[in-house]
Design a protein around this motif. Structure first.
Motif, PDB file in Angstrom:
ATOM      1  N   VAL B  31       0.837  -1.203   0.000  1.00  0.00           N
ATOM      2  CA  VAL B  31       0.000   0.000   0.000  1.00  0.00           C
ATOM      3  C   VAL B  31       0.874   1.255   0.000  1.00  0.00           C
ATOM      4  O   VAL B  31       0.672   2.166  -0.799  1.00  0.00           O
ATOM      5  CB  VAL B  31      -0.949   0.007   1.221  1.00  0.00           C
ATOM      6  CG1 VAL B  31      -1.583   1.384   1.384  1.00  0.00           C
ATOM      7  CG2 VAL B  31      -2.025  -1.047   1.071  1.00  0.00           C
ATOM      8  N   ALA B  32       1.857   1.248   0.884  1.00  0.00           N
ATOM      9  CA  ALA B  32       2.717   2.424   1.007  1.00  0.00           C
ATOM     10  C   ALA B  32       3.476   2.699  -0.289  1.00  0.00           C
ATOM     11  O   ALA B  32       3.525   3.830  -0.778  1.00  0.00           O
ATOM     12  CB  ALA B  32       3.695   2.222   2.167  1.00  0.00           C
ATOM     13  N   HIS B  37       4.891   5.350  -5.396  1.00  0.00           N
ATOM     14  CA  HIS B  37       5.609   5.130  -6.656  1.00  0.00           C
ATOM     15  C   HIS B  37       4.774   4.476  -7.753  1.00  0.00           C
ATOM     16  O   HIS B  37       5.269   4.265  -8.853  1.00  0.00           O
ATOM     17  CB  HIS B  37       6.853   4.280  -6.406  1.00  0.00           C
ATOM     18  CG  HIS B  37       7.839   4.913  -5.470  1.00  0.00           C
ATOM     19  ND1 HIS B  37       7.837   4.658  -4.122  1.00  0.00           N
ATOM     20  CD2 HIS B  37       8.824   5.804  -5.688  1.00  0.00           C
ATOM     21  CE1 HIS B  37       8.796   5.368  -3.541  1.00  0.00           C
ATOM     22  NE2 HIS B  37       9.417   6.066  -4.456  1.00  0.00           N
ATOM     23  N   GLY B  38       3.536   4.141  -7.439  1.00  0.00           N
ATOM     24  CA  GLY B  38       2.685   3.521  -8.442  1.00  0.00           C
ATOM     25  C   GLY B  38       2.954   2.043  -8.617  1.00  0.00           C
ATOM     26  O   GLY B  38       3.946   1.501  -8.108  1.00  0.00           O
ATOM     27  N   TYR B  39       2.065   1.388  -9.338  1.00  0.00           N
ATOM     28  CA  TYR B  39       2.151  -0.063  -9.528  1.00  0.00           C
ATOM     29  C   TYR B  39       3.379  -0.433 -10.352  1.00  0.00           C
ATOM     30  O   TYR B  39       4.190  -1.256  -9.943  1.00  0.00           O
ATOM     31  CB  TYR B  39       0.884  -0.541 -10.226  1.00  0.00           C
ATOM     32  CG  TYR B  39       0.824  -2.024 -10.477  1.00  0.00           C
ATOM     33  CD1 TYR B  39       0.535  -2.909  -9.448  1.00  0.00           C
ATOM     34  CD2 TYR B  39       1.045  -2.541 -11.751  1.00  0.00           C
ATOM     35  CE1 TYR B  39       0.473  -4.269  -9.680  1.00  0.00           C
ATOM     36  CE2 TYR B  39       0.978  -3.908 -11.981  1.00  0.00           C
ATOM     37  CZ  TYR B  39       0.694  -4.762 -10.953  1.00  0.00           C
ATOM     38  OH  TYR B  39       0.639  -6.113 -11.183  1.00  0.00           O
ATOM     39  N   TYR B 114      -6.015   5.963  -1.265  1.00  0.00           N
ATOM     40  CA  TYR B 114      -7.286   5.711  -1.930  1.00  0.00           C
ATOM     41  C   TYR B 114      -7.268   6.276  -3.340  1.00  0.00           C
ATOM     42  O   TYR B 114      -7.724   5.652  -4.291  1.00  0.00           O
ATOM     43  CB  TYR B 114      -8.439   6.326  -1.137  1.00  0.00           C
ATOM     44  CG  TYR B 114      -9.801   5.910  -1.624  1.00  0.00           C
ATOM     45  CD1 TYR B 114     -10.352   4.695  -1.251  1.00  0.00           C
ATOM     46  CD2 TYR B 114     -10.535   6.723  -2.483  1.00  0.00           C
ATOM     47  CE1 TYR B 114     -11.591   4.296  -1.704  1.00  0.00           C
ATOM     48  CE2 TYR B 114     -11.778   6.331  -2.942  1.00  0.00           C
ATOM     49  CZ  TYR B 114     -12.304   5.115  -2.547  1.00  0.00           C
ATOM     50  OH  TYR B 114     -13.525   4.721  -3.013  1.00  0.00           O
ATOM     51  N   GLN B 115      -6.728   7.453  -3.454  1.00  0.00           N
ATOM     52  CA  GLN B 115      -6.701   8.134  -4.744  1.00  0.00           C
ATOM     53  C   GLN B 115      -5.937   7.341  -5.793  1.00  0.00           C
ATOM     54  O   GLN B 115      -6.436   7.063  -6.876  1.00  0.00           O
ATOM     55  CB  GLN B 115      -6.057   9.506  -4.561  1.00  0.00           C
ATOM     56  CG  GLN B 115      -5.956  10.283  -5.834  1.00  0.00           C
ATOM     57  CD  GLN B 115      -6.386  11.707  -5.606  1.00  0.00           C
ATOM     58  OE1 GLN B 115      -6.483  12.158  -4.482  1.00  0.00           O
ATOM     59  NE2 GLN B 115      -6.639  12.424  -6.660  1.00  0.00           N
ATOM     60  N   ARG B 116      -4.722   6.976  -5.446  1.00  0.00           N
ATOM     61  CA  ARG B 116      -3.884   6.334  -6.463  1.00  0.00           C
ATOM     62  C   ARG B 116      -4.250   4.873  -6.678  1.00  0.00           C
ATOM     63  O   ARG B 116      -4.372   4.413  -7.814  1.00  0.00           O
ATOM     64  CB  ARG B 116      -2.405   6.430  -6.051  1.00  0.00           C
ATOM     65  CG  ARG B 116      -1.454   5.944  -7.116  1.00  0.00           C
ATOM     66  CD  ARG B 116      -0.174   6.737  -7.108  1.00  0.00           C
ATOM     67  NE  ARG B 116       0.576   6.566  -8.335  1.00  0.00           N
ATOM     68  CZ  ARG B 116       1.785   7.071  -8.528  1.00  0.00           C
ATOM     69  NH1 ARG B 116       2.342   7.796  -7.584  1.00  0.00           N
ATOM     70  NH2 ARG B 116       2.419   6.885  -9.659  1.00  0.00           N
ATOM     71  N   ILE B 117      -4.415   4.140  -5.586  1.00  0.00           N
ATOM     72  CA  ILE B 117      -4.649   2.697  -5.698  1.00  0.00           C
ATOM     73  C   ILE B 117      -6.068   2.377  -6.155  1.00  0.00           C
ATOM     74  O   ILE B 117      -6.267   1.603  -7.086  1.00  0.00           O
ATOM     75  CB  ILE B 117      -4.349   2.000  -4.353  1.00  0.00           C
ATOM     76  CG1 ILE B 117      -2.864   2.151  -4.005  1.00  0.00           C
ATOM     77  CG2 ILE B 117      -4.741   0.538  -4.402  1.00  0.00           C
ATOM     78  CD1 ILE B 117      -2.459   1.544  -2.694  1.00  0.00           C
TER      79      ILE B 117
END
Lengths: 213, 213
Positions: B31-32, B37-39, B114-117
């Motif tokens: 998660v962190a 850094h994104g997927y 929440y936003q990115r993931i």
DNA sequence: GAAACGAACATACCACGGGTATGGTGCGGC
DNA sequence: GCCGCACCATACCCGTGGTATGTTCGTTTC
């Protein structure tokens, strides 16, 4: 070992000085493959092969994979922009025009290329900031202007234009995604347009009722 | 070659039978890192290292990278779901409650994780269909139910619930993204909430005006 | 109670794909 | 006519996802 000129080029060797054509081929290839297999699922070798060149040519025209993606992004965006601009040129009632733009944008969002490249992978691949800036002068600009006109005409008392435009775009792109991924696009599409038109009607009614008071 | 028990574990060797704890550590680590850094920008080795294990442990608990992402997705989603559920438990006027839910969801969307993931990379990594299904019983469900209540109460004549809920979610998540990426989040946040509340007010006014007729 | 078994990891290795360095070729300019 | 550069191909490196295998230790079974 003479073998004449028949080098083992990827087939149909392009003579020379067709640089821009090669570039366009690469962009078209990228658009097609990114649309069907996504950014991560598409290798540069495959993109180059489809354009009948090698990775060398690709890296001659683009800095990296992301740069190529942005070129594909622009190509797809420009088409939608042109369509929206045409719709907006009609001089009808502002509210009617708003409905038309919404309808047209929804339709554009159904294009698989626009959907995947511009809406979904765009912000992820390019980063949200850059994605936003890239849309500024294109399709988003048209929608923002439409809302600005609406506000200037008296309705929508004191609504912040930029923010509202973003909200509308977000809702519409979501709607389009829903339609495209539906098992029955026809039905969902009608339902969505119905919902959007109804909501627009409610806002208009509310705006007028509030304006009269 | 005896060397006793001091194996070269990644430091602070965990005894044994702490499998679920290890799993949680991996999810937290994912998660962190996915958030910052994104997927695509996060390697499995780094995720494992942060959790003080190796890739072997990771692949023991998860099928592949995507599976780990979905675990991270669920973890983040559940938190927001809990918060929304709490807000919805208050028994106020339906329109007031709708406003509260909108406000709370907007606030939740400001969480970078929440936003990115969930919002951005979710549909890209998991595929839209799966992303949609994964949200069905969580945060989206809450919002859909709220709109269903609103419709049942008389307002919003004949609006399709599912579609409208998607539109609202799309608009709100877009709004949150805008806020988070703004140079002046405070100002944009207020502006956005103002716009949303105004629009909600317009719809309500329209619905009531239409209902009276 | 020790031998067998399996969960819970670690280690070593492979294949693929993005990126780079380098080589070759033909056209335009002087 | 040779020079240089745009245009592109080839060869190679290395990080990363995924796999195959090894190792440890608690638990079960007779």
């Amino acid at each position: 070992m003479i073998m004449a000129t028949v080098r083992a080029r990827p087939a149909s060797a392009r003579k020379t000085r067709y640089a821009s054509a090669t570039r366009d081929d690469l962009v078209r290839s990228a658009v097609a493959l990114f649309t069907t297999h996504g950014y991560a699922g598409t290798s540069l070798d495959v993109i180059a092969a489809r354009a009948r060149v090698t990775k060398g040519a690709l890296y001659h025209h683009f800095r990296d994979k992301q740069d190529l993606f942005e070129a594909a992004f622009s190509a797809v965006e420009k088409k939608v922009y042109a369509k929206l601009k045409k719709v907006l040129a009609t001089s009808e009632n502002l509210w009617v025009k708003a409905g038309l733009v919404v309808r047209e944008y929804l339709q554009s969002c159904l294009d698989p290329a626009y959907q995947r490249i511009v809406i979904h992978e765009g912000p992820v691949v390019m980063g949200w900031q850059r994605w936003r800036d890239a849309q500024e002068g294109l399709s988003f600009g048209v929608i923002r202007d439409a809302i600005a006109d609406l506000r200037a005409a008296g309705g929508l008392s004191g609504l912040p234009v930029e923010v509202t435009a973003r909200l509308v775009c977000g809702a519409l792109s979501t709607a389009a995604t829903m339609i495209a991924n539906s098992p029955d696009p026809k039905r969902v599409s009608e339902e969505t347009e119905d919902a959007v038109v109804r909501l627009l009607g409610l806002v208009r009614a509310g705006a007028e009722a509030q304006g009269l008071r």
